[in-house]
Design a protein around this motif. Structure first.
Motif, PDB file in Angstrom:
ATOM      1  N   HIS A 125     -43.282-157.531 -43.315  1.00 55.96           N
ATOM      2  CA  HIS A 125     -42.822-158.785 -43.903  1.00 55.96           C
ATOM      3  C   HIS A 125     -43.284-160.016 -43.123  1.00 55.96           C
ATOM      4  O   HIS A 125     -43.704-161.013 -43.717  1.00 55.96           O
ATOM      5  CB  HIS A 125     -41.298-158.764 -44.018  1.00 55.96           C
ATOM      6  CG  HIS A 125     -40.794-157.759 -45.001  1.00 55.96           C
ATOM      7  ND1 HIS A 125     -40.937-156.403 -44.825  1.00 55.96           N
ATOM      8  CD2 HIS A 125     -40.147-157.914 -46.197  1.00 55.96           C
ATOM      9  CE1 HIS A 125     -40.414-155.762 -45.854  1.00 55.96           C
ATOM     10  NE2 HIS A 125     -39.930-156.656 -46.702  1.00 55.96           N
ATOM     11  N   GLU A 126     -43.206-159.974 -41.809  1.00 56.81           N
ATOM     12  CA  GLU A 126     -43.589-161.136 -41.002  1.00 56.81           C
ATOM     13  C   GLU A 126     -45.064-161.486 -41.187  1.00 56.81           C
ATOM     14  O   GLU A 126     -45.426-162.648 -41.315  1.00 56.81           O
ATOM     15  CB  GLU A 126     -43.296-160.869 -39.526  1.00 56.81           C
ATOM     16  CG  GLU A 126     -41.822-160.905 -39.159  1.00 56.81           C
ATOM     17  CD  GLU A 126     -41.265-162.316 -39.050  1.00 56.81           C
ATOM     18  OE1 GLU A 126     -42.042-163.287 -39.200  1.00 56.81           O
ATOM     19  OE2 GLU A 126     -40.051-162.445 -38.823  1.00 56.81           O
ATOM     20  N   VAL A 129     -45.624-163.194 -44.567  1.00 61.20           N
ATOM     21  CA  VAL A 129     -45.225-164.603 -44.558  1.00 61.20           C
ATOM     22  C   VAL A 129     -46.251-165.442 -43.791  1.00 61.20           C
ATOM     23  O   VAL A 129     -46.638-166.527 -44.232  1.00 61.20           O
ATOM     24  CB  VAL A 129     -43.819-164.772 -43.946  1.00 61.20           C
ATOM     25  CG1 VAL A 129     -43.504-166.256 -43.737  1.00 61.20           C
ATOM     26  CG2 VAL A 129     -42.767-164.153 -44.854  1.00 61.20           C
ATOM     27  N   SER A 130     -46.701-164.939 -42.659  1.00 60.30           N
ATOM     28  CA  SER A 130     -47.676-165.669 -41.850  1.00 60.30           C
ATOM     29  C   SER A 130     -48.978-165.901 -42.608  1.00 60.30           C
ATOM     30  O   SER A 130     -49.643-166.928 -42.421  1.00 60.30           O
ATOM     31  CB  SER A 130     -47.966-164.903 -40.559  1.00 60.30           C
ATOM     32  OG  SER A 130     -46.804-164.838 -39.746  1.00 60.30           O
ATOM     33  N   GLU A 151     -35.814-158.642 -49.091  1.00 60.93           N
ATOM     34  CA  GLU A 151     -36.010-158.976 -47.680  1.00 60.93           C
ATOM     35  C   GLU A 151     -37.079-160.051 -47.482  1.00 60.93           C
ATOM     36  O   GLU A 151     -36.931-160.939 -46.640  1.00 60.93           O
ATOM     37  CB  GLU A 151     -36.370-157.719 -46.883  1.00 60.93           C
ATOM     38  CG  GLU A 151     -36.491-157.964 -45.387  1.00 60.93           C
ATOM     39  CD  GLU A 151     -36.831-156.706 -44.613  1.00 60.93           C
ATOM     40  OE1 GLU A 151     -37.240-156.847 -43.432  1.00 60.93           O
ATOM     41  OE2 GLU A 151     -36.728-155.598 -45.168  1.00 60.93           O
ATOM     42  N   ILE A 152     -38.157-159.985 -48.251  1.00 57.52           N
ATOM     43  CA  ILE A 152     -39.209-160.990 -48.088  1.00 57.52           C
ATOM     44  C   ILE A 152     -38.717-162.364 -48.555  1.00 57.52           C
ATOM     45  O   ILE A 152     -39.066-163.404 -47.963  1.00 57.52           O
ATOM     46  CB  ILE A 152     -40.512-160.590 -48.823  1.00 57.52           C
ATOM     47  CG1 ILE A 152     -41.672-161.495 -48.396  1.00 57.52           C
ATOM     48  CG2 ILE A 152     -40.350-160.639 -50.331  1.00 57.52           C
ATOM     49  CD1 ILE A 152     -42.072-161.385 -46.956  1.00 57.52           C
ATOM     50  N   GLN A 154     -35.590-163.378 -48.358  1.00 60.08           N
ATOM     51  CA  GLN A 154     -34.703-163.808 -47.279  1.00 60.08           C
ATOM     52  C   GLN A 154     -35.503-164.392 -46.114  1.00 60.08           C
ATOM     53  O   GLN A 154     -35.105-165.400 -45.511  1.00 60.08           O
ATOM     54  CB  GLN A 154     -33.858-162.625 -46.790  1.00 60.08           C
ATOM     55  CG  GLN A 154     -32.855-162.120 -47.807  1.00 60.08           C
ATOM     56  CD  GLN A 154     -32.214-160.795 -47.406  1.00 60.08           C
ATOM     57  OE1 GLN A 154     -32.792-160.017 -46.643  1.00 60.08           O
ATOM     58  NE2 GLN A 154     -31.026-160.527 -47.924  1.00 60.08           N
ATOM     59  N   LEU A 155     -36.631-163.760 -45.829  1.00 61.99           N
ATOM     60  CA  LEU A 155     -37.470-164.236 -44.726  1.00 61.99           C
ATOM     61  C   LEU A 155     -38.078-165.597 -45.052  1.00 61.99           C
ATOM     62  O   LEU A 155     -38.119-166.489 -44.191  1.00 61.99           O
ATOM     63  CB  LEU A 155     -38.559-163.210 -44.423  1.00 61.99           C
ATOM     64  CG  LEU A 155     -39.416-163.471 -43.181  1.00 61.99           C
ATOM     65  CD1 LEU A 155     -38.552-163.634 -41.934  1.00 61.99           C
ATOM     66  CD2 LEU A 155     -40.425-162.341 -42.987  1.00 61.99           C
ATOM     67  N   ASN A 157     -36.715-167.789 -46.914  1.00 57.75           N
ATOM     68  CA  ASN A 157     -35.563-168.692 -46.731  1.00 57.75           C
ATOM     69  C   ASN A 157     -35.418-169.117 -45.278  1.00 57.75           C
ATOM     70  O   ASN A 157     -35.176-170.290 -44.967  1.00 57.75           O
ATOM     71  CB  ASN A 157     -34.274-168.008 -47.178  1.00 57.75           C
ATOM     72  CG  ASN A 157     -33.941-168.224 -48.645  1.00 57.75           C
ATOM     73  OD1 ASN A 157     -32.925-167.741 -49.125  1.00 57.75           O
ATOM     74  ND2 ASN A 157     -34.779-168.930 -49.374  1.00 57.75           N
ATOM     75  N   ARG A 158     -35.553-168.146 -44.376  1.00 57.86           N
ATOM     76  CA  ARG A 158     -35.391-168.448 -42.946  1.00 57.86           C
ATOM     77  C   ARG A 158     -36.495-169.366 -42.430  1.00 57.86           C
ATOM     78  O   ARG A 158     -36.318-170.063 -41.431  1.00 57.86           O
ATOM     79  CB  ARG A 158     -35.347-167.158 -42.129  1.00 57.86           C
ATOM     80  CG  ARG A 158     -34.064-166.368 -42.333  1.00 57.86           C
ATOM     81  CD  ARG A 158     -33.807-165.374 -41.221  1.00 57.86           C
ATOM     82  NE  ARG A 158     -34.715-164.246 -41.246  1.00 57.86           N
ATOM     83  CZ  ARG A 158     -34.522-163.151 -41.973  1.00 57.86           C
ATOM     84  NH1 ARG A 158     -33.443-163.048 -42.759  1.00 57.86           N
ATOM     85  NH2 ARG A 158     -35.386-162.159 -41.930  1.00 57.86           N
ATOM     86  N   TYR A 159     -37.619-169.373 -43.126  1.00 56.67           N
ATOM     87  CA  TYR A 159     -38.690-170.304 -42.799  1.00 56.67           C
ATOM     88  C   TYR A 159     -38.566-171.598 -43.611  1.00 56.67           C
ATOM     89  O   TYR A 159     -39.535-172.333 -43.760  1.00 56.67           O
ATOM     90  CB  TYR A 159     -40.053-169.658 -43.045  1.00 56.67           C
ATOM     91  CG  TYR A 159     -40.499-168.743 -41.925  1.00 56.67           C
ATOM     92  CD1 TYR A 159     -41.203-169.240 -40.828  1.00 56.67           C
ATOM     93  CD2 TYR A 159     -40.208-167.371 -41.945  1.00 56.67           C
ATOM     94  CE1 TYR A 159     -41.612-168.408 -39.795  1.00 56.67           C
ATOM     95  CE2 TYR A 159     -40.619-166.531 -40.922  1.00 56.67           C
ATOM     96  CZ  TYR A 159     -41.321-167.057 -39.851  1.00 56.67           C
ATOM     97  OH  TYR A 159     -41.729-166.223 -38.823  1.00 56.67           O
TER      98      TYR A 159
END
Length: 249
Positions: A125-126, A129-130, A151-152, A154-155, A157-159
């Motif tokens: 996932h990281e 996103v990157s 999960e992706i 949510q990630l 969102n965190r960014y």
């Protein structure tokens, strides 16, 4: 008119090879205000437009897009031979960067970027996103991230990417805490999830319903509370809508 509530699923998929600049551009030219694309990563982690992990259907070659570099992919073409024969045999694969540059020319168009689960399993996932997020900053106000994978979302969102939309796997998922915590701007729902008991108005969020290629069905679903309709036949539906409006006038 309903044309502004129609999403071009993988571009104008019915008439052109899906998930290519050609199909996206043709959808834009006919007037689509909403475009959906799928994203996979190449071996060197470049986001490209492609629904399938394996390339047989779109390119008539054996291979996994996640294991080919962008340079290797550039020697292949995305032309869907089973549907179109050799008509589009020289049509290349398209990168997310190229698609972003195209969408940036249309400030009234929304792009829905579906993150595919196959690439998530391959790269994590990281890394996804990157690879994706920096390219989308140029059109951030026009772009929505969608996925079956919560999960992706949510990630993202965190960014601080808040424009997300889950694709529902089952009806009751719409009422789950994980969806509520996402605060989605939209849900994507397969038409198969709807019955006489379950209608768009029952959902706690706005919804886009796919796969709809019938104009009368699109009209009916919008009347029942759907916010948007996703279709492979974007041009056909837009043309029918315009003809319908003209006849009423």
């Amino acid at each position: 008119m309903i044309e502004n509530k129609l999403i071009a699923h993988r571009g104008w998929q019915r008439q052109f090879p899906e998930n290519t600049l050609l199909s996206v551009n043709e959808a834009l030219k006919i007037g689509a205000k909403h475009i959906e694309i799928d994203i996979q990563l190449t071996a060197d982690e470049v986001p490209v437009l492609c629904h399938d992990q394996h390339l047989q259907r779109v390119s008539n070659v054996t291979g996994n897009i996640n294991f080919l570099s962008l340079n290797q992919l550039s020697s292949l073409n995305s032309y869907e031979p089973q549907r179109f024969g050799k008509r589009f045999i020289k049509n290349p694969f398209s990168s997310l960067s190229e698609c972003v540059d195209l969408i940036a020319k249309y400030n009234d168009v929304t792009l829905y970027v579906e993150i595919k689960e196959e690439s998530l399993k391959t790269f994590g996932h990281e890394r996804m996103v990157s690879a994706v997020l920096p390219l989308l900053e140029k059109i951030k106000s026009q772009c929505v991230i969608i996925s079956f994978d919560i999960e992706i979302l949510q990630l993202f969102n965190r960014y601080h990417w808040l424009r997300v939309a889950p694709v529902l796997s089952y009806w009751q998922q719409a009422f789950s805490l994980e969806i509520k915590n996402l605060q989605p701007i939209l849900l994507f729902c397969d038409i198969k999830l709807f019955t006489a008991e379950y209608t768009p108005l029952e959902l706690p969020y706005l919804c886009a319903i796919y796969e709809i290629n019938s104009y009368s069905q699109a009209q009916q679903l919008l009347k029942q509370g759907a916010a948007l309709i996703e279709s492979f036949a974007i041009g056909e539906l837009i043309n029918e809508d315009r003809a319908n409006v003209k006849s009423l006038n």
